[in-house]
Design an enzyme around this catalytic site. Structure first.
Site, short mmCIF file in Angstrom:
data_model
loop_
_atom_site.label_atom_id
_atom_site.label_comp_id
_atom_site.label_asym_id
_atom_site.label_seq_id
_atom_site.Cartn_x
_atom_site.Cartn_y
_atom_site.Cartn_z
CG HIS A 1 43.44 30.63 27.58
ND1 HIS A 1 44.39 31.55 27.97
CD2 HIS A 1 42.51 30.62 28.58
CE1 HIS A 1 44.06 32.07 29.14
NE2 HIS A 1 42.92 31.53 29.53
CG ASP B 1 38.46 31.48 30.36
OD1 ASP B 1 39.68 31.20 30.42
OD2 ASP B 1 37.98 32.51 30.84
CG HIS C 1 41.53 35.59 28.09
ND1 HIS C 1 40.43 34.84 27.75
CD2 HIS C 1 41.93 35.11 29.30
CE1 HIS C 1 40.17 33.95 28.69
NE2 HIS C 1 41.08 34.09 29.64
NE ARG D 1 37.39 32.44 35.28
CZ ARG D 1 38.06 31.41 34.82
NH1 ARG D 1 39.06 31.59 33.99
NH2 ARG D 1 37.77 30.19 35.23
#
Length: 299
Positions: A115, A117, A275, A290
Site C-alpha cells: 500500500h 499511505d 510498502h 511514524r
C-alpha cells in the site's frame, strides 16, 4: 594483500558530506554517520538528504537515539504533519502516530498488504519518517517498492490502455471493513472516497508513477465505448485490469527489504513507493512511531 578494486567497491558512496550505500539496483540506500536531530537543524545536510531521498525513494539509518521532539522536528522539515483517523498519535507530539503491535492490537490495524499511505485522502502524504522503538529478535521486516520502476517496466500496450484512467480509493473498504455499519459509514462521511490518476506525475522529479494500491477499489472512468463491447468487459474486465496493476508491487526486482533494529529509521517518498509490513512475528511485540508529512493532490 587487499584487492583495491574490491575494497573501493565495498566502501559506501559519498554525496557532499553524507556517506551512503545503495541497497538494491532499483530502490533504497542506507546512510552512515548521520544524526537526524542534527539534520533537522542544518539546512545543508537536510538539502543533501532530501536529494538522496528523491533519487533512492527510501532511506535507512541505524542507531538514531533521538527524542520524539527531534523525530517530529526532522519530519517537519519536509512539511506539516498529519494525524491518522484510526491509529492513535502521541498525546505530546501531534502527528507522531504510534503503530504498536502486541496481543491487544485491534484487528483492523493491519499493514501486511502492499500500500501507499492514505491514498483515500484527496491529498495523500508526501512521505513518512518511521522509527523503530521495539522490534522482535527475528521477523517484522518491512518491504518498499519503487512504483516508478513498476510503471517503466509495464508492457507498452498496458501503458497505452491505462493512460488517462482514474481510480477510486477508500478508507471505508479497508480500515473500515471490520467496523459496524454505522461506524463504517461515519468514517466515509469524514473521508469520502478519493479519486486519483492511475498514473501520477511526481511533482518534484517529473517521473511517472503507477499509483494504485490496496486502497483502490475500482476504475471510475473505464466504462466507455472505447473499452466496452458488453458487460463482461466492464465487470470483471476493469477489475481484472486494476488487480493486474496492483499486483505489480509484488515483483521482487522493484523491492528492498529492511530488517529493523531498535532506533533504526526509514524515510520514504510516499508519492513514488509502496510498502508492506511483514507480520510474521506473533506473539512478539513490535512498536513503531511514524510521522506522516502532508502532501498534495496527485496529477
Amino acid at each position: 594483500m587487499t584487492n583495491t578494486a574490491e575494497s573501493v567497491d565495498s566502501m559506501p558512496f559519498r554525496s557532499s558530506t553524507i556517506r551512503f550505500e545503495p541497497l538494491t539496483c532499483t530502490i533504497g540506500a542506507e546512510l552512515f554517520g548521520v544524526n537526524l536531530g542534527e539534520v533537522a537543524r542544518d539546512d545543508v545536510l537536510f538539502a543533501e538528504l532530501k536529494a538522496l531521498l528523491l533519487k533512492y525513494k527510501v532511506l535507512f539509518l541505524r542507531d538514531q537515539d533521538i527524542s520524539r521532539a527531534e523525530h517530529v522536528a526532522f519530519a517537519r522539515r519536509f512539511g506539516e504533519l498529519e494525524d491518522h483517523p484510526v491509529a492513535s498519535s502521541d498525546p505530546d507530539h501531534p502527528g507522531l502516530v504510534r503503530i504498536y503491535k502486541d496481543l491487544d492490537s485491534p484487528a483492523e490495524h493491519y499493514e501486511n498488504a502492499y500500500h501507499c499511505d492514505a491514498t483515500w485522502r484527496e491529498k495523500p502524504p508526501m512521505g513518512c519518517v518511521l522509527r523503530c522503538v521495539e522490534t522482535p529478535r527475528i521477523g517484522g521486516d518491512t518491504i518498499w517498492v519503487n512504483m516508478v520502476e513498476a510503471y517503466v517496466k509495464l508492457p507498452e500496450d498496458i501503458k497505452a490502455r491505462i493512460e488517462g484512467l482514474r481510480a477510486s480509493h477508500s478508507i471505508r473498504a479497508t480500515f473500515g471493513a471490520a467496523l459496524p455499519t454505522e461506524q463504517r459509514n461515519r468514517l466515509k462521511e469524514c473521508f469520502p472516497d478519493a479519486e486519483h490518476p492511475v498514473v501520477r506525475t511526481h511533482p518534484e522529479t517529473g517521473e511517472k508513477v503507477l499509483f494504485v494500491n490496496g486502497y483502490a477499489t475500482h476504475l471510475v472512468n473505464f466504462h466507455t465505448p472505447k473499452n466496452i463491447r458488453c458487460g463482461i468487459d466492464y465487470a470483471p474486465g476493469s477489475s481484472n485490469l486494476l488487480n493486474y496493476l496492483i499486483s505489480q508491487a509484488s515483483i521482487p526486482e522493484y523491492q528492498v527489504r529492511w530488517r529493523w533494529t531498535r532506533n533504526s529509521v526509514a524515510i520514504w517518498d510516499n508519492r513514488s513507493t509502496q510498502h508492506y509490513a511483514v507480520q510474521d512475528y506473533w506473539p512478539a511485540v513490535r512498536k513503531m512511531e511514524r510521522a506522516g508529512i502532508m502532501g498534495d493532490r496527485p496529477f
